[in-house]
Design a protein around this motif. Structure first.
Motif, mmCIF file in Angstrom:
data_model
loop_
_atom_site.group_PDB
_atom_site.id
_atom_site.type_symbol
_atom_site.label_atom_id
_atom_site.label_comp_id
_atom_site.label_asym_id
_atom_site.label_seq_id
_atom_site.Cartn_x
_atom_site.Cartn_y
_atom_site.Cartn_z
ATOM 1 N N LEU A 267 0.826 -1.217 0.000
ATOM 2 C CA LEU A 267 0.000 0.000 0.000
ATOM 3 C C LEU A 267 0.854 1.257 0.000
ATOM 4 O O LEU A 267 0.538 2.238 -0.677
ATOM 5 C CB LEU A 267 -0.903 0.026 1.229
ATOM 6 C CG LEU A 267 -2.196 -0.766 1.129
ATOM 7 C CD1 LEU A 267 -2.933 -0.681 2.459
ATOM 8 C CD2 LEU A 267 -3.055 -0.254 -0.012
ATOM 9 N N GLY A 268 1.946 1.225 0.766
ATOM 10 C CA GLY A 268 2.849 2.370 0.791
ATOM 11 C C GLY A 268 3.417 2.631 -0.596
ATOM 12 O O GLY A 268 3.502 3.775 -1.051
ATOM 13 N N HIS A 269 3.789 1.551 -1.269
ATOM 14 C CA HIS A 269 4.291 1.672 -2.641
ATOM 15 C C HIS A 269 3.202 2.215 -3.564
ATOM 16 O O HIS A 269 3.410 3.182 -4.289
ATOM 17 C CB HIS A 269 4.759 0.295 -3.138
ATOM 18 C CG HIS A 269 5.096 0.262 -4.589
ATOM 19 N ND1 HIS A 269 6.376 0.374 -5.055
ATOM 20 C CD2 HIS A 269 4.303 0.158 -5.690
ATOM 21 C CE1 HIS A 269 6.374 0.338 -6.375
ATOM 22 N NE2 HIS A 269 5.127 0.188 -6.777
ATOM 23 N N LYS A 270 2.036 1.586 -3.500
ATOM 24 C CA LYS A 270 1.014 1.888 -4.506
ATOM 25 C C LYS A 270 0.441 3.290 -4.359
ATOM 26 O O LYS A 270 0.147 3.952 -5.352
ATOM 27 C CB LYS A 270 -0.111 0.850 -4.420
ATOM 28 C CG LYS A 270 -1.136 1.017 -5.536
ATOM 29 C CD LYS A 270 -2.017 -0.201 -5.679
ATOM 30 C CE LYS A 270 -3.038 0.010 -6.776
ATOM 31 N NZ LYS A 270 -3.856 -1.185 -7.009
ATOM 32 N N THR A 271 0.320 3.746 -3.106
ATOM 33 C CA THR A 271 -0.288 5.059 -2.910
ATOM 34 C C THR A 271 0.586 6.159 -3.523
ATOM 35 O O THR A 271 0.077 7.153 -4.053
ATOM 36 C CB THR A 271 -0.589 5.293 -1.412
ATOM 37 O OG1 THR A 271 -1.465 6.376 -1.290
ATOM 38 C CG2 THR A 271 0.659 5.542 -0.605
ATOM 39 N N ALA B 99 5.480 2.789 5.590
ATOM 40 C CA ALA B 99 6.533 3.779 5.336
ATOM 41 C C ALA B 99 7.657 3.158 4.505
ATOM 42 O O ALA B 99 8.207 3.808 3.606
ATOM 43 C CB ALA B 99 7.071 4.325 6.655
ATOM 44 N N ARG B 100 7.963 1.894 4.773
ATOM 45 C CA ARG B 100 9.040 1.239 4.010
ATOM 46 C C ARG B 100 8.678 1.199 2.523
ATOM 47 O O ARG B 100 9.503 1.537 1.668
ATOM 48 C CB ARG B 100 9.258 -0.172 4.555
ATOM 49 C CG ARG B 100 10.498 -0.839 4.003
ATOM 50 C CD ARG B 100 10.798 -2.139 4.736
ATOM 51 N NE ARG B 100 11.110 -1.921 6.142
ATOM 52 C CZ ARG B 100 10.744 -2.721 7.135
ATOM 53 N NH1 ARG B 100 10.027 -3.791 6.888
ATOM 54 N NH2 ARG B 100 11.093 -2.436 8.370
ATOM 55 N N GLY B 101 7.456 0.801 2.210
ATOM 56 C CA GLY B 101 7.023 0.746 0.808
ATOM 57 C C GLY B 101 6.998 2.125 0.170
ATOM 58 O O GLY B 101 7.442 2.315 -0.967
ATOM 59 N N PHE B 102 6.517 3.092 0.910
ATOM 60 C CA PHE B 102 6.420 4.459 0.391
ATOM 61 C C PHE B 102 7.803 5.035 0.089
ATOM 62 O O PHE B 102 8.073 5.531 -1.007
ATOM 63 C CB PHE B 102 5.682 5.333 1.419
ATOM 64 C CG PHE B 102 5.452 6.747 0.978
ATOM 65 C CD1 PHE B 102 4.251 7.111 0.392
ATOM 66 C CD2 PHE B 102 6.439 7.716 1.129
ATOM 67 C CE1 PHE B 102 4.027 8.420 -0.029
ATOM 68 C CE2 PHE B 102 6.228 9.023 0.696
ATOM 69 C CZ PHE B 102 5.026 9.372 0.129
#
Ligand code: ADP
Ligand code: MG
Length: 321
Positions: free
Chosen positions: A59-63, A99-102
């Motif tokens: 989700l962090g990545h995709k957002t 946060a890690r993905g974002f």
């Protein structure tokens, strides 16, 4: 943990390019001389845009990815992001992974988080991105001209196939499942392609709500029509292997969440566009032609040139599909 501890712990990267980043009432930025700002915002709502049990890192990545995809469509260079979060509760594991993905994706594109808002509420993730584009050179939906060819990057329909699988509508073998779910959860915004298309493409859009629907936005904004060759549309091995032809076709033409670019360009640019795709290691496929017919209309044809019915074009949050 209170609101301010949460912001300080998870969402306060060191200020880099920005003069003032997270922590004051406003972020303060300088814009590169001779450039314009391209700004976009996109919200992901639990139960609407993603299943509530979706992995936090994804989700962090995709957002962020869905927002960078809008900058890509305009040919802009990503610079800054703001993050507005509504969270039902403070769950440290979840926040850490989110946060890690974002920040992993932010790092790839050198995007700086410069502010946001944090509140309690049903899970809702809203990012605003700011990019820069040389003055007057942003790619728009409105630039297509009759005679242009229509191109698409990557493959279409994979994310929708992955979603169909998650919703129990279609079994996939292990390899197809892994691929389609990666396309659904970890889209890679076509940022380099978008910037390279400045001066090459006449119009562009990112395919987020279904290919035909998004192409229709270009056609309506450009007061043109189009003919699309159904068999030319780029399909992955996973989509080609799907035995439910009706589902595969719907994913291809109207499935959401592709985050590929659809763009139009004069036929003289063919060789440059093909070379660009090769340089970026990204498939670019010519799928049809812009015409001077009634604005916003399109025809689908098969490999023998016979017209086939269009059907559903895409996703609309208020039309009940
Ligand atoms: P204000 O009340 O002045 O709007 P806030 O208390 O909401 O400020 O936020 C404090 C600071 O933290 C601001 O700089 C804001 O931009 C930043 N901020 C709040 N939430 C986030 C977040 N989720 N990600 C990044 N920055 C955030
Ligand atoms: Mg605030």
């Amino acid at each position: 943990m209170n609101e301010f501890e949460l912001i300080a712990r998870y969402f306060t990267p060191p200020a880099r390019r920005a003069r003032v980043g997270v922590g004051d009432d406003c972020a303060v930025l300088a814009v590169t001389p001779g450039h314009e700002l391209a700004i976009s915002t996109d919200m992901l709502v639990a139960g609407r845009h993603f299943l509530p049990d979706t992995d936090a890192q994804a989700l962090g990545h995709k957002t962020l990815a869905v927002n960078l995809s809008d900058l890509a469509a305009c040919g802009a260079l990503p610079r800054y992001a703001l993050l507005a979060l509504a969270l039902p509760e403070v769950e440290q594991d979840w926040l850490e992974n989110f946060a890690r993905g974002f920040f992993a994706l932010a790092e790839v594109h050198e995007v700086e988080l410069i502010g946001g808002d944090t509140t309690r509420g049903p899970l809702n993730l809203c990012v605003t991105v700011l990019g820069e584009v040389p003055a007057g050179q942003a790619l728009l939906r409105s630039g297509a001209r009759p005679g242009d060819e229509i191109w698409v990057s990557g493959c279409l329909g994979d994310a929708a196939l992955g979603l169909a699988h998650l919703l129990g509508k279609r079994d996939l073998d292990a390899a197809a499942k892994e691929y389609a779910l990666a396309r659904l959860h970890r889209p890679m915004p076509r940022v380099a392609l978008g910037q390279a298309l400045r001066g090459l493409a006449h119009a562009a859009i990112d395919v987020s709500d279904g290919f035909l629907g998004d192409l229709t936005h270009i056609l309506a904004a450009s007061a043109c029509s189009a003919t699309i060759e159904l068999d030319a549309l780029p399909r992955s091995a996973a989509l080609r292997a799907c035995p439910d032809a009706t589902l595969a076709r719907d994913c291809l033409l109207a499935g959401g969440d592709d985050y590929e670019l659809c763009f139009t360009a004069a036929p003289e640019q063919d060789a440059s566009i093909v070379a660009l795709g090769a340089q970026l290691g990204l498939a670019v496929t010519r799928v049809g032609r812009v015409e001077s017919g009634q604005a916003g209309t399109l025809r689908l044809i098969d490999h023998e040139g016979r017209e086939v019915p269009v059907g559903r074009r895409g996703f609309d949050h208020f039309s009940g599909n």
